[in-house]
Design an enzyme around this catalytic site. Structure first.
Site: not given
Length: 304
Positions: A101-102, A120, A185-186, A191, A225, A230, A242
Site C-alpha cells: 500500500g502506498v 512500513k 507481522g503481515k 480493506e 483517525d 484502517n 494505522d
C-alpha cells in the site's frame, strides 16, 4: 521507491552511511546542512566528504541547495537507506518485496525474514509539512521541526501503541522500529471498501470494529483517525491498523476524537449498507459505553 533503495544497498559503503548519518544529525538543527559542517557531523575528511557527496547525489539519496550557501539534506530515499541498514544489521529484514500500500503519509511493503513481514515507512511532513505539524501533538513545543523528526515520531508513536495493544487488541504485531520505519507481522485480509459483506453479517462486523476500539480504549488509546481504510477484514476476523495519530484516553480531546471515530465508522456502514444498519444510532451512547467498558453491541443504541 523503497525497492529501488533496497537495490542500491549492496553498492553503498560504510563511509556513504557515515555521510548520510552526518546529514541526518545536521538536520536536527536546520533543514539544510552547510557543507562545511559535514566533516564534523560525519567524522570524514573534507576530501572524503566530497567523494561521498558525489556518490550519494548520483544515487539520489541526498539533494543540494546553493541559494544562500551550499547545503545538503536527505531525501526520503537516503533516510530509507539508513533505516534499511539498521534492520539488516539487526537481522530483522533480509529483503524488500512488492508494495502492499502506498499513500500520502506512509508506504508499506512486503518484507522477507524468518516469516512474512510488512515494512512500513512513514512519510509524514515531506510534501505537506505544515498540515501535519498542526495535527500531530508530538511536533508541539519545538523551534525547529523537520520532516525527518515528524516521520520518526510518527513511527515511534505507532510502534509504542502497537506494543501496548497487541495481542489484546486485533492490531498488527509489532516486531521492530527504527527512524521513520517499523516492521510488523503481515496480516491477512482486505480493506473494508474492497469487501462486500452479506446482509446478515454487516452488524456483526460493525460490532467487531467497536469491540476492538473498546478494547483499545480500555488499554489507554483512542485511534483518532478511524475510517474504513484502517480496517482489514478476512475470514478470521478484522485487524485495525494505522495508529500514528492515536491519543491517550486522558488527552483533553479524547472524547471528541472517540466521537469522531464512531461517527466515521457508522457513517461508512450506513453509506455502503443502508438497509442493514439501524438508523438512527445513539453515537453518544456508544461512546459512553466504550469509555465505561460496557459496550457489547450497536443494537443496544438504536433510538427507534
Amino acid at each position: 521507491m523503497v525497492q529501488n533503495v533496497a537495490g542500491l544497498m549492496p553498492e553503498l559503503e560504510a563511509e556513504d552511511f557515515y555521510l548520510l548519518s552526518g546529514i541526518e544529525q545536521g538536520m536536527r538543527f536546520s533543514e539544510w546542512v552547510r557543507r562545511d559542517k559535514l566533516p564534523e557531523y560525519s567524522d570524514l575528511t573534507p576530501e572524503e566528504v566530497e567523494y561521498r557527496l558525489d556518490r550519494c547525489m548520483r544515487r539520489e539519496l541526498i539533494e543540494r541547495k546553493t541559494i544562500q550557501y551550499e547545503g545538503y539534506r536527505l531525501k526520503f530515499e537516503g533516510y530509507d537507506a539508513l533505516a534499511l541498514r539498521t534492520f539488516a544489521e539487526r537481522e530483522t529484514v533480509i529483503d524488500v518485496g512488492a508494495p502492499l500500500g502506498v499513500g500520502k503519509e506512509s508506504d508499506v511493503y512486503e518484507a522477507r525474514s524468518f516469516e512474512p513481514l510488512a515494512l512500513k515507512f512513514h512519510r509524514e511532513g515531506y510534501t505537506n509539512f505544515r498540515a501535519v505539524q498542526k495535527e500531530r501533538e508530538y511536533t508541539a513545543d519545538r523551534n525547529h521541526v523537520s520532516w525527518l523528526y515528524t516521520a520518526r515520531k510518527a513511527a515511534e508513536r505507532e510502534y509504542e501503541v502497537l506494543e501496548t495493544l497487541y495481542p489484546d487488541v486485533s492490531v498488527p504485531r509489532p516486531i521492530d522500529q527504527n527512524r521513520h520505519a517499523l516492521v510488523m507481522g503481515k496480516f491477512e485480509g482486505v480493506e473494508l471498501p474492497r469487501s462486500k459483506l452479506p446482509s446478515e453479517q454487516v452488524l456483526g462486523v460493525v460490532d467487531l470494529v467497536f469491540r476492538e476500539l473498546a478494547s483499545a480504549y480500555e488499554r489507554g488509546f483512542v485511534h483518532a483517525d478511524m475510517s474504513e481504510y484502517n480496517v482489514a477484514i478476512s475470514e478470521s476476523g478484522i485487524v485495525i491498523f494505522d495508529w500514528p495519530q492515536a491519543v491517550s484516553t486522558d488527552h483533553d480531546n479524547a472524547r471528541e476524537l472517540l466521537f469522531r471515530d464512531t461517527e466515521n465508522v457508522i457513517g461508512y456502514f450506513r453509506r455502503k449498507y443502508p438497509h442493514d444498519v439501524p438508523e438512527p444510532l445513539d453515537v453518544d451512547g456508544i461512546c459512553d459505553a466504550i469509555a465505561d467498558g460496557s459496550f457489547s453491541s450497536v443494537r443496544e443504541f438504536t433510538t427507534e
